[in-house]
Scaffold this motif. Structure first.
Motif, PDB file in Angstrom:
ATOM      1  N   ASP A 150      39.199  48.051  39.893  1.00 38.09           N
ATOM      2  CA  ASP A 150      39.559  47.148  40.684  1.00 38.09           C
ATOM      3  C   ASP A 150      39.567  47.353  42.086  1.00 38.09           C
ATOM      4  O   ASP A 150      40.182  47.110  43.008  1.00 38.09           O
ATOM      5  CB  ASP A 150      41.251  46.952  40.675  1.00 38.09           C
ATOM      6  CG  ASP A 150      42.096  48.431  40.903  1.00 38.09           C
ATOM      7  OD1 ASP A 150      41.191  49.343  41.076  1.00 38.09           O
ATOM      8  OD2 ASP A 150      43.317  48.737  40.812  1.00 38.09           O
ATOM      9  N   ILE A 175      41.908  45.536  44.984  1.00 32.38           N
ATOM     10  CA  ILE A 175      42.462  44.435  44.622  1.00 32.38           C
ATOM     11  C   ILE A 175      43.671  44.576  43.689  1.00 32.38           C
ATOM     12  O   ILE A 175      44.251  43.791  43.071  1.00 32.38           O
ATOM     13  CB  ILE A 175      41.497  43.389  44.170  1.00 32.38           C
ATOM     14  CG1 ILE A 175      40.934  43.890  42.885  1.00 32.38           C
ATOM     15  CG2 ILE A 175      40.609  42.977  45.086  1.00 32.38           C
ATOM     16  CD1 ILE A 175      41.499  43.317  41.537  1.00 32.38           C
ATOM     17  N   VAL A 191      39.319  39.519  37.747  1.00 37.08           N
ATOM     18  CA  VAL A 191      39.702  38.832  38.905  1.00 37.08           C
ATOM     19  C   VAL A 191      38.725  38.613  40.023  1.00 37.08           C
ATOM     20  O   VAL A 191      37.921  39.534  40.164  1.00 37.08           O
ATOM     21  CB  VAL A 191      40.871  39.375  39.537  1.00 37.08           C
ATOM     22  CG1 VAL A 191      41.402  38.908  40.758  1.00 37.08           C
ATOM     23  CG2 VAL A 191      42.110  39.459  38.518  1.00 37.08           C
ATOM     24  N   ASN A 235      39.136  39.024  49.689  1.00 35.47           N
ATOM     25  CA  ASN A 235      38.465  37.691  49.549  1.00 35.47           C
ATOM     26  C   ASN A 235      38.254  37.057  50.895  1.00 35.47           C
ATOM     27  O   ASN A 235      36.975  36.838  51.336  1.00 35.47           O
ATOM     28  CB  ASN A 235      39.144  36.721  48.727  1.00 35.47           C
ATOM     29  CG  ASN A 235      38.791  36.945  47.235  1.00 35.47           C
ATOM     30  OD1 ASN A 235      37.849  36.182  46.898  1.00 35.47           O
ATOM     31  ND2 ASN A 235      39.708  37.184  46.201  1.00 35.47           N
ATOM     32  N   LEU A 262      44.290  41.291  46.894  1.00 32.87           N
ATOM     33  CA  LEU A 262      43.282  40.308  46.453  1.00 32.87           C
ATOM     34  C   LEU A 262      43.018  39.309  47.358  1.00 32.87           C
ATOM     35  O   LEU A 262      41.802  38.877  47.660  1.00 32.87           O
ATOM     36  CB  LEU A 262      43.741  39.638  45.143  1.00 32.87           C
ATOM     37  CG  LEU A 262      42.870  38.635  44.554  1.00 32.87           C
ATOM     38  CD1 LEU A 262      41.556  39.144  44.089  1.00 32.87           C
ATOM     39  CD2 LEU A 262      43.571  37.903  43.271  1.00 32.87           C
ATOM     40  N   VAL A 277      36.397  38.046  43.309  1.00 30.95           N
ATOM     41  CA  VAL A 277      36.249  38.233  44.875  1.00 30.95           C
ATOM     42  C   VAL A 277      35.013  37.462  45.202  1.00 30.95           C
ATOM     43  O   VAL A 277      33.916  37.658  44.573  1.00 30.95           O
ATOM     44  CB  VAL A 277      36.077  39.695  45.247  1.00 30.95           C
ATOM     45  CG1 VAL A 277      35.605  40.050  46.669  1.00 30.95           C
ATOM     46  CG2 VAL A 277      37.542  40.448  45.178  1.00 30.95           C
ATOM     47  N   LYS A 304      42.581  42.389  34.910  1.00 34.20           N
ATOM     48  CA  LYS A 304      42.410  42.683  36.329  1.00 34.20           C
ATOM     49  C   LYS A 304      40.745  42.724  36.739  1.00 34.20           C
ATOM     50  O   LYS A 304      40.490  42.382  37.756  1.00 34.20           O
ATOM     51  CB  LYS A 304      43.039  43.829  36.580  1.00 34.20           C
ATOM     52  CG  LYS A 304      42.746  44.251  38.130  1.00 34.20           C
ATOM     53  CD  LYS A 304      44.041  45.307  38.728  1.00 34.20           C
ATOM     54  CE  LYS A 304      43.924  46.524  37.848  1.00 34.20           C
ATOM     55  NZ  LYS A 304      45.021  47.748  38.730  1.00 34.20           N
ATOM     56  N   LEU A 331      49.378  42.158  39.666  1.00 37.27           N
ATOM     57  CA  LEU A 331      48.728  41.004  39.942  1.00 37.27           C
ATOM     58  C   LEU A 331      49.106  39.856  39.031  1.00 37.27           C
ATOM     59  O   LEU A 331      48.615  38.695  39.140  1.00 37.27           O
ATOM     60  CB  LEU A 331      47.304  41.290  39.681  1.00 37.27           C
ATOM     61  CG  LEU A 331      46.415  41.973  40.473  1.00 37.27           C
ATOM     62  CD1 LEU A 331      45.150  42.062  39.940  1.00 37.27           C
ATOM     63  CD2 LEU A 331      46.212  41.408  41.933  1.00 37.27           C
TER      64      LEU A 331
END
Length: 336
Positions: free
Chosen positions: A106, A218, A25, A228, A224, A27, A22, A13
């Protein structure tokens, strides 16, 4: 009880993982770990432990400042990474009271965890791996199951045409405390390459249970980005946060006519002449400069989009544009 694995570096990432661990991150403008904790809570799992290592203070501080309602979440730091099973070994005392859940930090899913636990218990498994089918298995651990779902063999990231099945591990496990007797007391130790194959070789009942519902990880930038957009469109069904900013209150030159294709955070500053097309997610505390065009894009919180920028098919985070067309490889197609 459950353990959420959150210690990894997240090198795939980069450059985002230079700034965020991570599990933080986003969403749909919510950290992926927040989505996992909410899912666990829905299924009555409210005692959760999580290991941290990389950017540990940022992760721990986030949930201290933004606790998940009703969730008893505790952290412990690993001074050195010890593998995913090694991380669980370190939480043995907390987890040893009965059947427990382990999830990677993740993944995005609406899995019926209650049903997975029930199947695990009904079939008398020492370990259950939630499985999903994908067309391209080359990035995943693959398993072969018998007619009752018990795993007979494992294969790690096979080449095209050599896979023994298209069943992959989703990174969601239901485990019995007996598994601790099969994990070495020290050293790096993993689930997929070591513990689970070892249990099968010893004749223990390791179940591959179908994950009925949506699932995505992700783990890469493309994953990722697409996760989304799939969550925004409803292709992945999950709790979608309310629109924090009504597009009609902004001085936009144009915005997508279907507001469901936009997710706007709070405290936005939008200058004149901005165009927001379809499939746009913008985080909190973002300034969008004059004359910008944004379409098919995810803009992280707390950033400024300079005047005149065209953000199309990209992630914009920490002042950097990450264009999907420039990233090698494709996202695996999941059979939801």
């Amino acid at each position: 009880k459950a353990m959420l694995l959150a210690a990894g570096v997240g090198s795939r990432l980069e450059p985002i993982s230079h700034h965020l661990p991570k599990p933080l991150v986003p969403v749909l403008n919510t950290p992926v770990m927040g989505h996992i904790l909410n899912l666990l809570s829905k299924h009555g799992v409210t005692d959760v432990v999580s290991n941290t290592h990389y950017l540990a203070e940022i992760l721990e501080s986030h949930f201290a400042e933004h606790p998940v309602a009703g969730m008893n979440l505790r952290f412990f730091r690993e001074p050195e990474l010890s593998g995913d099973a090694g991380g669980v070994r370190a939480a043995r005392e907390f987890l040893s009271g009965g059947t427990f859940i382990v999830t990677m930090g993740d993944l995005i899913t609406n899995a019926d965890i209650t049903a997975l636990v029930a199947e695990h218990r009904e079939k008398g498994a020492i370990a259950t791996i939630a499985v999903k089918q994908v067309k391209d298995v080359s990035r995943f651990g693959v398993m072969k199951r018998d007619k009752d779902g018990f795993i007979q063999a494992f294969q790690e990231k096979p080449a095209a045409g050599e896979a023994i099945s298209n069943d992959i591990s989703t990174g969601l496990y239901i485990l019995e405390p007996d598994i601790f007797e099969h994990i070495p007391s020290s050293g790096v130790y993993g689930f997929g390459r070591q513990l689970f194959p070892s249990l099968v070789a010893k004749g223990h009942r390791v179940l591959g249970a179908e994950l009925k519902g949506d699932w995505s990880d992700i783990g890469t930038l493309k994953d990722l980005f697409q996760t989304n957009l799939d969550a925004l469109s409803g292709k992945i069904v999950m709790d979608k946060p309310r629109q924090s900013t009504d597009p009609s209150t902004l001085n936009l030159a144009y915005s997508a006519p279907d507001s469901r294709k936009l997710l706007l955070g709070k405290n936005l500053q939008v200058e004149d002449g901005v165009v927001l097309g379809d499939n746009v997610i913008i985080g909190n505390n973002v300034r969008i400069g004059r004359g910008c065009l944004i379409q098919n894009a995810v803009v992280f919180a707390d950033t400024t989009v300079p005047d005149g920028r065209k953000l199309i098919d990209c992630i914009f985070a920490f002042g950097e544009e990450i264009n999907m067309a420039a990233i090698a490889g494709s996202r695996p197609e999941i059979n939801q």
